[in-house]
Design a protein around this motif. Structure first.
Motif, mmCIF file in Angstrom:
data_model
loop_
_atom_site.group_PDB
_atom_site.id
_atom_site.type_symbol
_atom_site.label_atom_id
_atom_site.label_comp_id
_atom_site.label_asym_id
_atom_site.label_seq_id
_atom_site.Cartn_x
_atom_site.Cartn_y
_atom_site.Cartn_z
ATOM 1 N N VAL A 67 8.205 17.166 -10.833
ATOM 2 C CA VAL A 67 8.883 17.118 -9.501
ATOM 3 C C VAL A 67 8.103 16.435 -8.493
ATOM 4 N N ALA A 68 6.854 16.092 -8.420
ATOM 5 C CA ALA A 68 6.166 15.368 -7.145
ATOM 6 C C ALA A 68 6.418 13.943 -7.400
ATOM 7 N N ALA A 69 6.398 13.601 -8.767
ATOM 8 C CA ALA A 69 6.593 12.244 -9.016
ATOM 9 C C ALA A 69 7.973 11.696 -8.706
ATOM 10 N N PHE A 70 9.181 12.555 -9.002
ATOM 11 C CA PHE A 70 10.534 12.121 -9.060
ATOM 12 C C PHE A 70 10.724 12.203 -7.715
ATOM 13 N N PHE A 71 10.567 13.394 -6.648
ATOM 14 C CA PHE A 71 10.686 13.261 -5.512
ATOM 15 C C PHE A 71 10.078 12.273 -4.696
ATOM 16 N N SER A 72 8.872 11.655 -4.696
ATOM 17 C CA SER A 72 8.093 10.684 -4.241
ATOM 18 C C SER A 72 9.044 9.288 -4.189
ATOM 19 N N PHE A 73 9.557 9.078 -5.427
ATOM 20 C CA PHE A 73 10.345 7.763 -5.538
ATOM 21 C C PHE A 73 11.671 7.764 -5.565
ATOM 22 N N SER A 74 12.563 8.924 -5.682
ATOM 23 C CA SER A 74 13.977 9.052 -5.861
ATOM 24 C C SER A 74 14.735 8.473 -4.480
ATOM 25 N N GLY A 75 14.175 8.821 -3.318
ATOM 26 C CA GLY A 75 14.879 8.445 -2.454
ATOM 27 C C GLY A 75 15.303 7.074 -2.058
ATOM 28 N N MET A 76 14.339 6.109 -2.912
ATOM 29 C CA MET A 76 14.440 4.706 -2.927
ATOM 30 C C MET A 76 15.600 4.168 -3.924
ATOM 31 N N ALA A 77 15.961 4.772 -4.795
ATOM 32 C CA ALA A 77 16.803 4.288 -5.596
ATOM 33 C C ALA A 77 18.181 3.968 -5.310
ATOM 34 N N PRO A 78 19.048 4.865 -4.414
ATOM 35 C CA PRO A 78 20.177 4.461 -3.810
ATOM 36 C C PRO A 78 20.230 2.939 -3.158
ATOM 37 N N ALA A 79 19.172 3.011 -2.412
ATOM 38 C CA ALA A 79 18.958 1.543 -1.290
ATOM 39 C C ALA A 79 18.835 0.405 -2.401
ATOM 40 N N ILE A 80 17.894 0.666 -3.479
ATOM 41 C CA ILE A 80 17.779 -0.536 -4.455
ATOM 42 C C ILE A 80 19.003 -0.746 -5.014
ATOM 43 N N ALA A 81 19.623 0.227 -5.674
ATOM 44 C CA ALA A 81 20.951 -0.027 -6.553
ATOM 45 C C ALA A 81 22.029 -0.614 -5.688
ATOM 46 N N THR A 82 22.300 -0.164 -4.246
ATOM 47 C CA THR A 82 23.196 -1.022 -3.296
ATOM 48 C C THR A 82 22.712 -2.485 -3.222
ATOM 49 N N LYS A 83 21.551 -2.594 -3.094
ATOM 50 C CA LYS A 83 21.120 -3.934 -3.074
ATOM 51 C C LYS A 83 21.554 -4.938 -4.284
ATOM 52 N N ASP B 130 10.515 13.155 0.981
ATOM 53 C CA ASP B 130 11.638 12.787 1.877
ATOM 54 C C ASP B 130 11.134 11.994 3.036
ATOM 55 N N ILE B 131 10.141 12.347 3.792
ATOM 56 C CA ILE B 131 9.703 11.669 5.014
ATOM 57 C C ILE B 131 8.624 10.362 4.548
ATOM 58 N N TYR B 132 7.965 10.604 3.372
ATOM 59 C CA TYR B 132 7.200 9.447 2.822
ATOM 60 C C TYR B 132 8.433 8.341 2.757
ATOM 61 N N ALA B 133 9.331 8.645 1.614
ATOM 62 C CA ALA B 133 10.209 7.888 1.289
ATOM 63 C C ALA B 133 10.830 7.155 2.392
ATOM 64 N N GLN B 134 11.441 7.826 3.258
ATOM 65 C CA GLN B 134 12.004 7.142 4.517
ATOM 66 C C GLN B 134 11.081 6.444 5.345
ATOM 67 N N GLY B 135 9.861 7.012 5.394
ATOM 68 C CA GLY B 135 8.955 6.027 6.143
ATOM 69 C C GLY B 135 8.671 4.858 5.540
ATOM 70 N N VAL C 14 -0.672 15.402 1.818
ATOM 71 C CA VAL C 14 -0.863 14.123 1.665
ATOM 72 C C VAL C 14 0.688 13.242 2.189
ATOM 73 N N LEU C 15 1.668 13.583 1.318
ATOM 74 C CA LEU C 15 2.896 12.751 1.629
ATOM 75 C C LEU C 15 3.565 13.044 2.985
ATOM 76 N N LEU C 16 3.058 14.052 3.616
ATOM 77 C CA LEU C 16 3.514 14.238 4.913
ATOM 78 C C LEU C 16 2.753 13.231 5.993
ATOM 79 N N LEU C 17 1.471 13.338 5.660
ATOM 80 C CA LEU C 17 0.432 12.538 6.433
ATOM 81 C C LEU C 17 0.933 10.844 6.185
ATOM 82 N N ALA C 18 1.241 10.618 4.872
ATOM 83 C CA ALA C 18 1.521 9.230 4.504
ATOM 84 C C ALA C 18 2.943 8.848 5.342
ATOM 85 N N GLY C 19 3.831 9.760 5.397
ATOM 86 C CA GLY C 19 5.203 9.334 5.869
ATOM 87 C C GLY C 19 5.127 9.064 7.479
ATOM 88 N N LEU C 20 4.279 10.118 8.077
ATOM 89 C CA LEU C 20 4.183 10.270 9.464
ATOM 90 C C LEU C 20 3.521 9.059 9.780
#
Length: 458
Positions: free
Chosen positions: A376-392, A328-333, A27-33
């Motif tokens: 694990v699924a919950a944290f991995f889904s959103f954690s990739g956004m945190a550095p960008a948000i904190a930098t802003k 990661d693919i979903y978060a980057q997408g 599901v996350l792979l398809l969402a990211g792609l």
């Protein structure tokens, strides 16, 4: 605005499919792609390349190359750490070293004659055990075999004992835990520093509050359900059969050996020597192999036993690392399509500060963990956004990533569909919802304490 709406719709569909028990990786792979494809078609000015990667010359091939780059990056980094930790945990289970450590830790508790005090203190011991035993489900299974009979014989109800064990991994602590390693990576620091300087100060406050709430909640529900406390002897609680195989007391030290190595050879103690988690896990496995060889004197059998380490690594790739890559693919997408930037701009215009945004992101992780039963699924889904948000916001990423990472385990502890809750409910002879009813108050108290401690300390 349009890109943000598209991203939200895709996210809602993905969340609904995961809640309906569709495979979260797919599901996350398809969402990211899908997000990358929409970006390439409707927003060609946005790059869809992974990091500093170069284009293949075809936009459509770049989408799939993005997935390849994510896979190679994650496996070479945090994925290898997670697989090594999983392999080590499997080998510790195989040689019964995890059981030996649990037995050593719970034996002093049997001296105390106050059952509900033991229940409360037992939570703290179990939570600290999670630092060395990274698998929440594995730790719960060992406690059900060893500590659960002790609690029941001392007089607490089966439901109360099961609920406490359901909270044993309330916080994912330590450099051996996958989510903690990913959090440290996003925060730009070593796992040992993240654990000692950031996790533990908050965890101490949370453990004290949760243990007190476990004490009062267990007494209240036991009384409400008419449980009559009858104390029996706490001796001979070790089950009979294959799992009761005796191992040397020294084996209790083996599960914590890699943790000690990582903490000692780090900027915390000895800065001239540096050891990473994977190296520590391999060293710990080899030490355990030597101990097995000395005890059993069966070279062939001991060599075969080490294969459990590699099978454990493979199992972690299938269940966790694959999820990490797809998340990661979903978060980057989400970032490539511009949804994260739009959300930040909207939040800033609404007057939200960094603290408010941290609470929002933490709640998103918690709600997802409750709905899916997977921290694990919950944290991995959103954690990739945190550095960008904190930098802003011009803030340190660790101040946002820490509560998000801790909330992942907390949300799992009040999810009736979480594997650990379902497992302990069978031992407690009640439904998962009955277990969640008992874990809810301690969990909510722990969540509030965690957010408050994170805000005050950092």
């Amino acid at each position: 605005m349009t890109a943000f709406v598209i991203a939200i719709v895709i996210t809602i569909i993905a969340a609904w499919l995961i809640i309906k028990n569709f495979q979260p990786q797919t599901v996350l792979l398809l969402a990211g792609l899908s997000l990358l494809t929409i970006t390439a078609v409707f927003y060609p000015e946005n790059s869809i390349l992974y990091g500093k990667a170069t284009s293949t010359g075809s936009t459509w091939l770049d989408i799939f190359t993005f997935a390849k780059d994510s896979l190679s990056t994650q496996i070479a980094g945090i994925g290898l750490i997670i697989m090594a930790a999983g392999g080590f945990a499997s080998y510790m289970d195989h040689i019964k070293a995890s059981n030996a450590m649990v037995n050593v830790c719970i034996r002093p508790l049997q001296i105390i004659k106050a059952p509900y005090v033991i229940l409360a203190v037992g939570y703290i011991c179990a939570q600290l055990l999670h630092v060395a035993i990274s698998s929440a489900a594995g730790l719960a299974m060992m406690l059900l075999v060893t500590f659960f009979p002790v609690l029941v014989r001392l007089g607490v109800s089966k439901a109360a004992a099961a609920a406490m064990i359901g909270l044993c991994a309330f916080m994912d602590l330590g450099p051996a835990v996958g989510t903690a390693n990913l959090a440290a990576k996003h925060a730009g620091m070593e796992a040992a520093v993240y654990f000692a300087h950031y996790q533990m100060p908050v965890a101490v406050a949370v453990m004290l509050v949760v243990s007190v709430l476990i004490f009062f909640t267990a007494k209240y529900y036991d009384k409400k359900e008419g449980h009559v406390m009858t104390s029996q002897t706490a001796d001979d609680t070790t089950p009979q059969g294959e799992d009761s195989e005796k191992v040397p007391g020294l084996y209790a030290f083996l599960p914590v050996f890699p943790v000690i190595l990582v903490l000692v050879f780090s900027p915390l103690v000895i800065s001239t020597i540096k050891i990473d988690v994977v190296t520590a896990m391999i060293a710990g496995t080899m030490l355990a192999f030597v101990c097995e060889l000395f005890v059993k004197r069966d070279f062939r059998g001991c060599c075969k036993g080490v294969q459990v380490f590699f099978k454990g690594m493979g199992g972690m790739f299938t269940s966790v690392v694959s999820l990490l890559v797809c998340a990661d693919i979903y978060a980057q997408g989400m970032q490539k399509i511009g949804a994260v930037d739009y959300l930040l701009e909207m939040v800033q215009n609404a007057g939200f500060g960094f603290a408010s945004m941290t609470v929002v992101m933490t709640l998103l992780v918690g709600i997802t963990a409750v709905l899916t039963g997977s921290g694990v699924a919950a944290f991995f889904s959103f954690s990739g956004m945190a550095p960008a948000i904190a930098t802003k916001f011009g803030e340190s990423a660790v101040h946002m990533i820490l509560p998000m990472q801790l909330m992942a385990g907390m949300g799992r502890s009040i999810s009736p569909v979480a594997g650990i809750i379902i497992a302990v409910s069978k031992a407690g002879e009640c439904s998962p919802f009955m277990i969640v009813r008992r874990t809810l108050i301690p969990a909510l108290g722990g969540m509030l304490t965690m957010l408050l401690a994170n805000y005050l300390l950092f």
